[in-house]
Design a protein around this motif. Structure first.
Motif, short mmCIF file in Angstrom:
data_model
loop_
_atom_site.label_atom_id
_atom_site.label_comp_id
_atom_site.label_asym_id
_atom_site.label_seq_id
_atom_site.Cartn_x
_atom_site.Cartn_y
_atom_site.Cartn_z
N TRP A 1 21.45 88.71 -70.85
CA TRP A 1 22.58 87.83 -71.20
C TRP A 1 23.86 88.65 -71.33
O TRP A 1 24.92 88.26 -70.83
CB TRP A 1 22.32 87.08 -72.50
N ALA A 2 23.77 89.79 -71.99
CA ALA A 2 24.96 90.64 -72.19
C ALA A 2 25.57 91.06 -70.86
O ALA A 2 26.80 91.13 -70.73
CB ALA A 2 24.60 91.86 -73.03
N LEU A 3 24.74 91.32 -69.86
CA LEU A 3 25.25 91.68 -68.54
C LEU A 3 26.06 90.52 -67.96
O LEU A 3 27.16 90.72 -67.45
CB LEU A 3 24.10 92.04 -67.61
N PHE B 1 13.41 91.08 -64.64
CA PHE B 1 14.18 92.26 -65.02
C PHE B 1 13.45 93.03 -66.11
O PHE B 1 12.84 92.44 -67.00
CB PHE B 1 15.57 91.86 -65.51
N ASP B 2 13.59 94.34 -66.06
CA ASP B 2 12.95 95.23 -67.02
C ASP B 2 13.85 95.42 -68.24
O ASP B 2 14.26 96.54 -68.56
CB ASP B 2 12.65 96.57 -66.34
N GLN C 1 20.38 94.79 -57.60
CA GLN C 1 21.15 95.88 -58.24
C GLN C 1 21.04 95.85 -59.77
O GLN C 1 21.43 96.80 -60.44
CB GLN C 1 22.64 95.77 -57.87
N ILE C 2 20.59 94.72 -60.32
CA ILE C 2 20.70 94.49 -61.76
C ILE C 2 19.89 95.47 -62.59
O ILE C 2 20.38 95.97 -63.61
CB ILE C 2 20.37 93.03 -62.10
N LEU D 1 21.14 97.49 -65.94
CA LEU D 1 20.50 97.26 -67.24
C LEU D 1 19.97 98.55 -67.84
O LEU D 1 19.99 98.73 -69.06
CB LEU D 1 19.35 96.25 -67.09
N ALA D 2 19.52 99.45 -67.00
CA ALA D 2 18.96 100.72 -67.48
C ALA D 2 20.02 101.72 -67.89
O ALA D 2 19.75 102.63 -68.67
CB ALA D 2 18.06 101.33 -66.40
#
Length: 161
Positions: free
Chosen positions: A29-31, A21-22, A154-155, A159-160
């Motif tokens: 973790w927050a996600l 993940f970027d 989809q993550i 995150l962005a």
């Protein structure tokens, strides 16, 4: 796409998914800690998730369901067994009925989600271990590979945001 590998192994009764993940580990973790963010990426796009209870605390129970395009709901329950914020958490993962009681007719697995820093990026490894090779095959036949890959991919978008 974030998923770099999906491996199922009947000898070890495991599914291992690796993704990159970027975003830094703390953001990933927050996600996973926030049910509103998690429900945006947990189910595949065709079967979005709704988390009705979620807490990454040892002994806590997470309750969710995925909804099919036809409106059919597929409930699940996680029982959190270990937490090492922001690096990993482990849980028993079970299919459930509408009252979130474990469905004994479907496979239960032990899962560990691990997050490793890679500079400003994060390498995630998701490992699920099943009681038998037959249970592993049952979830493979249910489409877990396609569903998991499309969900995890989809993550980066969330995150962005």
């Amino acid at each position: 796409m974030p998923v770099t590998d999906f491996t199922s192994n009947p000898d070890t009764r495991t599914i291992t998914i690796t993704a990159e993940f970027d975003a830094p580990v703390e953001r990933v973790w927050a996600l996973y800690a926030d049910p509103r963010q998690l429900e945006r990426v947990f189910g595949p796009p065709s079967h979005p998730a709704t988390f009705v209870q979620h807490d990454l605390t040892v002994g806590a129970e997470t309750r969710y369901y995925m909804t099919s395009p036809e409106g059919e709901k597929y409930p699940g329950v996680w029982t959190i067994t270990a937490v090492d914020e922001p690096h990993s958490f482990s849980f028993e993962d079970a299919f459930a009925d509408e009252q979130f009681r474990v469905n004994a007719d479907l496979p239960v697995c032990m899962s560990t989600y691990s997050f490793e820093p890679q500079g400003e990026r994060t390498r995630a490894v998701f490992v699920s271990t099943f009681a038998s090779a037959e249970a592993l095959q049952q979830v493979i036949d249910m489409g877990v590979e396609e569903g998991s890959i499309s969900a995890i991919n989809q993550i980066d978008g969330v995150l962005a945001a």
